[in-house]
Design a protein around this motif. Structure first.
Motif, mmCIF file in Angstrom:
data_model
loop_
_atom_site.group_PDB
_atom_site.id
_atom_site.type_symbol
_atom_site.label_atom_id
_atom_site.label_comp_id
_atom_site.label_asym_id
_atom_site.label_seq_id
_atom_site.Cartn_x
_atom_site.Cartn_y
_atom_site.Cartn_z
ATOM 1 N N THR A 139 9.720 -39.752 58.318
ATOM 2 C CA THR A 139 9.961 -38.418 58.832
ATOM 3 C C THR A 139 9.462 -37.407 57.507
ATOM 4 O O THR A 139 9.456 -37.766 56.420
ATOM 5 N N ASP A 140 8.762 -36.282 58.140
ATOM 6 C CA ASP A 140 8.513 -35.317 57.347
ATOM 7 C C ASP A 140 9.552 -34.554 56.450
ATOM 8 O O ASP A 140 10.663 -34.368 57.176
ATOM 9 N N PRO A 141 9.362 -34.292 55.416
ATOM 10 C CA PRO A 141 10.391 -33.483 54.583
ATOM 11 C C PRO A 141 10.826 -32.192 55.295
ATOM 12 O O PRO A 141 10.048 -31.632 55.422
ATOM 13 N N ALA A 142 12.140 -31.569 55.119
ATOM 14 C CA ALA A 142 12.259 -30.357 55.376
ATOM 15 C C ALA A 142 12.219 -29.651 54.383
ATOM 16 O O ALA A 142 12.720 -29.819 53.127
ATOM 17 N N HIS B 217 -2.520 -23.966 51.580
ATOM 18 C CA HIS B 217 -2.365 -25.063 50.604
ATOM 19 C C HIS B 217 -0.923 -25.743 50.428
ATOM 20 O O HIS B 217 -0.758 -26.718 49.909
ATOM 21 N N LEU B 218 -0.052 -25.311 51.333
ATOM 22 C CA LEU B 218 1.245 -25.981 51.176
ATOM 23 C C LEU B 218 1.384 -27.282 51.388
ATOM 24 O O LEU B 218 2.326 -27.939 51.073
ATOM 25 N N PRO B 219 0.967 -27.732 52.548
ATOM 26 C CA PRO B 219 1.050 -29.063 53.003
ATOM 27 C C PRO B 219 0.340 -30.006 51.994
ATOM 28 O O PRO B 219 1.239 -31.142 51.977
ATOM 29 N N ALA B 220 -0.490 -29.740 51.280
ATOM 30 C CA ALA B 220 -0.929 -30.490 50.071
ATOM 31 C C ALA B 220 0.030 -30.483 49.036
ATOM 32 O O ALA B 220 0.376 -31.847 48.400
ATOM 33 N N LEU B 221 0.526 -29.589 48.800
ATOM 34 C CA LEU B 221 1.739 -29.656 47.718
ATOM 35 C C LEU B 221 3.012 -30.499 48.160
ATOM 36 O O LEU B 221 3.445 -31.260 47.344
ATOM 37 N N ALA C 17 3.035 -32.822 50.258
ATOM 38 C CA ALA C 17 2.682 -34.123 50.442
ATOM 39 C C ALA C 17 2.630 -34.999 48.952
ATOM 40 O O ALA C 17 2.983 -35.994 49.118
ATOM 41 N N ALA C 18 2.296 -34.187 48.020
ATOM 42 C CA ALA C 18 2.413 -34.719 46.664
ATOM 43 C C ALA C 18 3.580 -35.079 46.115
ATOM 44 O O ALA C 18 3.452 -36.110 45.101
#
Length: 238
Positions: free
Chosen positions: A2-5, A103-107, A109-110
């Motif tokens: 699952t995606d992180p909160a 840019h938030l999703p890329a940060l 995801a990293a």
């Protein structure tokens, strides 16, 4: 998986025009919440933040600070509030629109492979828009100076666009952090690196603030010059 909160902390002081724009951009991302830490802004930013929390119930919260102001103090209060909650990833952003929510999703995801991720102006594909040559030179010099003194490996030690794994932020000795201004960013980065955190950088395009006034003062600059030497001269205490 699952995606992180995700919880984004944004300190504010006189950002009434900018805050609704950055908040709207963040709310476009699923599974992202926002904590606004307002430093008793005389322009009514706190009231704007309260309106936004009613517009996005359960996704935007507001922490109203009183007493002595400062970016570092605001972030410390925000960190403590975040660690008392359930977010998996805790992020830092400026309210002045220099940090684009796109840019938030890329940060985030990293953080799957790093403990602290920096939105970096000074890695490949990073960029700065609308800065005069003097400001660009000072920023690059400051980062080289910090890296030389502290031996930090990050290319952009002064970026305020960051995402932390919750467990990594929880290792920071918040009660021993003393910086008030932008040197708070260097101090927390140094503490994380000293504790063995895996630090990564993701390119961002930084855009100079569109409205409002910069919070940079002579006192902040002096603190930033002295901070690296104080850090390397302080023994580690876990």
């Amino acid at each position: 998986m699952t995606d992180p909160a995700v919880l984004v902390i944004i300190p504010t002081y006189n950002e009434r025009d900018n805050l609704p724009i950055v908040a709207e951009g963040l709310m476009r991302h699923a599974n992202v919440r926002l904590l606004v830490v307002d430093d008793d802004s005389p322009d009514g930013t706190g009231a704007i933040a309260d309106d936004l929390s009613r517009q996005y119930p359960g996704r935007i919260d507001v922490l109203h600070r009183t007493g002595r102001r400062g970016l570092g103090r605001s972030y410390l209060d925000g960190f403590r509030a975040a660690l008392a909650g359930s977010a998996d990833v805790i992020c830092q952003m400026d309210a002045d629109l220099s940090h684009d929510p796109v840019h938030l999703p890329a940060l985030v995801a990293a953080t799957a492979g790093a403990d602290l991720v920096i939105g970096s102006r000074y890695v490949t594909n990073g960029a700065i828009v609308n800065w005069p040559l003097r400001r660009l030179f000072l920023s690059r010099f400051a980062n080289r100076y910090i890296r030389t003194v502290t031996r930090l490996r990050a290319r952009d030690c002064t970026s305020g666009y960051r995402c932390w794994r919750r467990a990594t932020m929880a290792t920071l000795p918040l009660d021993r952090i003393s910086s008030d201004g932008y040197s708070f960013l260097v101090e927390t980065l140094f503490m994380a690196a000293r504790r063995g955190a895996r630090i990564a950088e993701v390119p961002i395009t930084f855009v100079e603030r569109r409205t409002g006034e910069s919070k940079l003062s002579s006192g902040v600059l002096i603190e930033s010059i002295l901070m690296p030497w104080r850090l390397v001269g302080t023994p580690r205490r876990d």
